[in-house]
Scaffold this active site. Structure first.
Site, PDB file in Angstrom:
ATOM      1  N   GLY A  18      -8.187  -5.062  -1.596  1.00 51.04           N
ATOM      2  CA  GLY A  18      -7.010  -4.452  -0.978  1.00 51.04           C
ATOM      3  C   GLY A  18      -7.263  -3.789   0.368  1.00 51.04           C
ATOM      4  CG  ASP A  38     -14.236  -0.364  -5.559  1.00 52.63           C
ATOM      5  OD1 ASP A  38     -13.267  -0.486  -4.787  1.00 52.63           O
ATOM      6  OD2 ASP A  38     -14.108  -0.352  -6.806  1.00 52.63           O
ATOM      7  NE  ARG A 145       5.368   3.275  -7.343  1.00 49.56           N
ATOM      8  CZ  ARG A 145       5.625   2.546  -8.431  1.00 49.56           C
ATOM      9  NH1 ARG A 145       5.945   3.153  -9.578  1.00 49.56           N
ATOM     10  NH2 ARG A 145       5.574   1.235  -8.393  1.00 49.56           N
ATOM     11  CE1 TYR A 148       0.143   5.957  -4.913  1.00 46.83           C
ATOM     12  CE2 TYR A 148       2.320   5.771  -3.939  1.00 46.83           C
ATOM     13  CZ  TYR A 148       0.978   5.475  -3.927  1.00 46.83           C
ATOM     14  OH  TYR A 148       0.450   4.717  -2.911  1.00 46.83           O
ATOM     15  CE  LYS A 152      -1.606   7.393  -2.233  1.00 45.32           C
ATOM     16  NZ  LYS A 152      -3.012   7.199  -1.842  1.00 45.32           N
ATOM     17  NE  ARG A 203       8.863  -0.877  -2.406  1.00 45.58           N
ATOM     18  CZ  ARG A 203       8.127  -0.110  -3.173  1.00 45.58           C
ATOM     19  NH1 ARG A 203       8.674   0.510  -4.211  1.00 45.58           N
ATOM     20  NH2 ARG A 203       6.853   0.077  -2.933  1.00 45.58           N
TER      21      ARG A 203
HETATM   22  P1  NAD Z   1      -5.931  -1.493  -5.235  1.00 44.61           P
HETATM   23  O1  NAD Z   1      -5.181  -0.449  -6.008  1.00 44.61           O
HETATM   24  O2  NAD Z   1      -5.560  -2.913  -5.421  1.00 44.61           O
HETATM   25  O3  NAD Z   1      -7.500  -1.315  -5.470  1.00 44.61           O
HETATM   26  C1  NAD Z   1      -8.022  -0.043  -5.573  1.00 44.61           C
HETATM   27  C2  NAD Z   1      -9.553  -0.072  -5.587  1.00 44.61           C
HETATM   28  O4  NAD Z   1      -9.930   1.256  -5.967  1.00 44.61           O
HETATM   29  C3  NAD Z   1     -10.181  -1.032  -6.605  1.00 44.61           C
HETATM   30  O5  NAD Z   1     -11.200  -1.791  -5.987  1.00 44.61           O
HETATM   31  C4  NAD Z   1     -10.768  -0.076  -7.642  1.00 44.61           C
HETATM   32  O6  NAD Z   1     -11.962  -0.584  -8.252  1.00 44.61           O
HETATM   33  C5  NAD Z   1     -11.040   1.162  -6.801  1.00 44.61           C
HETATM   34  N1  NAD Z   1     -11.166   2.365  -7.601  1.00 44.61           N
HETATM   35  C6  NAD Z   1     -10.393   2.742  -8.657  1.00 44.61           C
HETATM   36  N2  NAD Z   1     -10.855   3.897  -9.160  1.00 44.61           N
HETATM   37  C7  NAD Z   1     -11.920   4.272  -8.412  1.00 44.61           C
HETATM   38  C8  NAD Z   1     -12.816   5.367  -8.434  1.00 44.61           C
HETATM   39  N3  NAD Z   1     -12.707   6.318  -9.366  1.00 44.61           N
HETATM   40  N4  NAD Z   1     -13.795   5.425  -7.508  1.00 44.61           N
HETATM   41  C9  NAD Z   1     -13.925   4.450  -6.559  1.00 44.61           C
HETATM   42  N5  NAD Z   1     -13.109   3.388  -6.482  1.00 44.61           N
HETATM   43  C10 NAD Z   1     -12.122   3.304  -7.406  1.00 44.61           C
HETATM   44  O7  NAD Z   1      -5.871  -1.120  -3.687  1.00 44.61           O
HETATM   45  P2  NAD Z   1      -4.656  -0.955  -2.696  1.00 44.61           P
HETATM   46  O8  NAD Z   1      -3.354  -1.367  -3.297  1.00 44.61           O
HETATM   47  O9  NAD Z   1      -5.115  -1.554  -1.448  1.00 44.61           O
HETATM   48  O10 NAD Z   1      -4.570   0.625  -2.520  1.00 44.61           O
HETATM   49  C11 NAD Z   1      -5.498   1.325  -1.717  1.00 44.61           C
HETATM   50  C12 NAD Z   1      -4.895   2.640  -1.283  1.00 44.61           C
HETATM   51  O11 NAD Z   1      -3.699   2.381  -0.543  1.00 44.61           O
HETATM   52  C13 NAD Z   1      -4.486   3.546  -2.436  1.00 44.61           C
HETATM   53  O12 NAD Z   1      -4.762   4.877  -2.091  1.00 44.61           O
HETATM   54  C14 NAD Z   1      -2.996   3.314  -2.540  1.00 44.61           C
HETATM   55  O13 NAD Z   1      -2.326   4.419  -3.112  1.00 44.61           O
HETATM   56  C15 NAD Z   1      -2.648   3.137  -1.081  1.00 44.61           C
HETATM   57  N6  NAD Z   1      -1.367   2.451  -0.860  1.00 44.61           N
HETATM   58  C16 NAD Z   1      -1.198   1.167  -1.301  1.00 44.61           C
HETATM   59  C17 NAD Z   1       0.032   0.546  -1.077  1.00 44.61           C
HETATM   60  C18 NAD Z   1       0.305  -0.867  -1.553  1.00 44.61           C
HETATM   61  O14 NAD Z   1       1.460  -1.298  -1.509  1.00 44.61           O
HETATM   62  N7  NAD Z   1      -0.689  -1.603  -1.985  1.00 44.61           N
HETATM   63  C19 NAD Z   1       1.049   1.227  -0.412  1.00 44.61           C
HETATM   64  C20 NAD Z   1       0.822   2.523   0.030  1.00 44.61           C
HETATM   65  C21 NAD Z   1      -0.396   3.127  -0.191  1.00 44.61           C
END
Ligand code: NAD
Length: 243
Positions: A18, A38, A145, A148, A152, A203
């Site tokens: 991600g 990670d 949310r 969440y 944030k 959305r």
């Molecule tokens: P994801 O949720 O698909 O992956 C998250 C990663 O975090 C995974 O590789 C997982 O192994 C790792 N992880 C989980 N617990 C952990 C821990 N305790 N220690 C270390 N690593 C850990 O990733 P994403 O969707 O790209 O989200 C990344 C960030 O972006 C998050 O903070 C999320 O809230 C934020 N975000 C995502 C979106 C979206 O639409 N995807 C939107 C806004 C914000």
């Protein structure tokens, strides 16, 4: 590669997939020496093919491990905090344990890494911290949310606090993405039913999901010296979701 981060050392959490992964890869492409972490070691290992010099397991919920990691990594110019979890539900769906887990992973993890890496940045004369927040919670409320959004918003406040306290020495910004196509986002869409993905696309006013690479492009700017007059800001990048 245009070397926008040449000579800089970057540390990234949640870098296996991600947004964290895309940021780590983009930093490396711009010439940074990247240390990617990670809890998913299998997916982390794949990063070596992307020019990432070093990878290691790190659970950002473990204070002792984060502190030890900062000592191991040494001088760091860029800290990118990506770890986060989306709890689905309202206040009535959120138990005390749900609340504590979300705040621990989404907010306290950043408190831990910043406490561990900031002294080295100060000693070295500067640095840039980039925290991944969300448009949800900071710029708008999204249904289901509850905790969440609260986490944030806390990330945005934590970001401003660090920025103001270290205003002349270390910059600290956060990124607030809209709906970005990542593994966990696709899982949330699948859990919403057969039309789940369409509901998430609907959305987004541009009629499509964002990509992790689009978020990483902003992260490169904030990590680089190009953004040297920018600190304490929540940067929304959401395809117009909050318009
Ligand atoms: P994801 O949720 O698909 O992956 C998250 C990663 O975090 C995974 O590789 C997982 O192994 C790792 N992880 C989980 N617990 C952990 C821990 N305790 N220690 C270390 N690593 C850990 O990733 P994403 O969707 O790209 O989200 C990344 C960030 O972006 C998050 O903070 C999320 O809230 C934020 N975000 C995502 C979106 C979206 O639409 N995807 C939107 C806004 C914000």
């Amino acid at each position: 590669m245009s070397d926008r981060l040449k000579g800089k050392r970057a540390f990234v959490t949640a870098a296996a997939v991600g947004i964290g992964r895309a940021c780590a890869v983009a930093f490396a492409r711009e010439g940074a020496s990247v240390f990617a972490t990670d809890i998913d070691e299998e997916k982390l290992a794949l990063l070596k093919q992307e020019g990432i010099a070093e990878v290691a397991r790190l659970d950002v919920r473990d204070t002792a491990a984060v502190t030890a990691m900062a000592k191991r990594v040494g001088k760091t110019d860029i800290l990118l905090n990506a770890a986060g979890f989306v709890h689905h539900g309202t206040v009535l769906d959120c138990s005390d344990d749900d609340w504590d887990f979300s705040f621990d992973l989404n907010v306290k993890s950043m408190h831990r890494t910043i406490r561990a890496f900031l002294p080295g940045m100060l000693e070295a004369g500067g640095g840039s911290i980039v925290n991944i927040s969300s448009a949800a919670g900071v710029f708008k409320a999204a249904p289901n949310r509850y905790v969440y959004g609260a986490t944030k918003a806390a990330v945005a406040a934590l970001t401003r606090s660090v920025a103001v306290d270290y205003i002349k020495r270390v910059r600290c910004n956060c990124i607030c993405p809209g709906t970005i196509e990542t593994p966990s986002m696709l899982e949330r869409a699948a859990a919403a039913g057969p039309n789940g993905r369409d509901m998430f696309v609907a959305r987004q006013p541009m009629g499509r999901l964002g990509t992790a690479e689009e978020i990483a492009a902003l992260a490169v700017y904030l990590a680089s010296d190009e953004s040297s007059f920018t600190t304490g800001v929540a940067h929304v990048i959401d395809g117009g979701w909050t318009l």
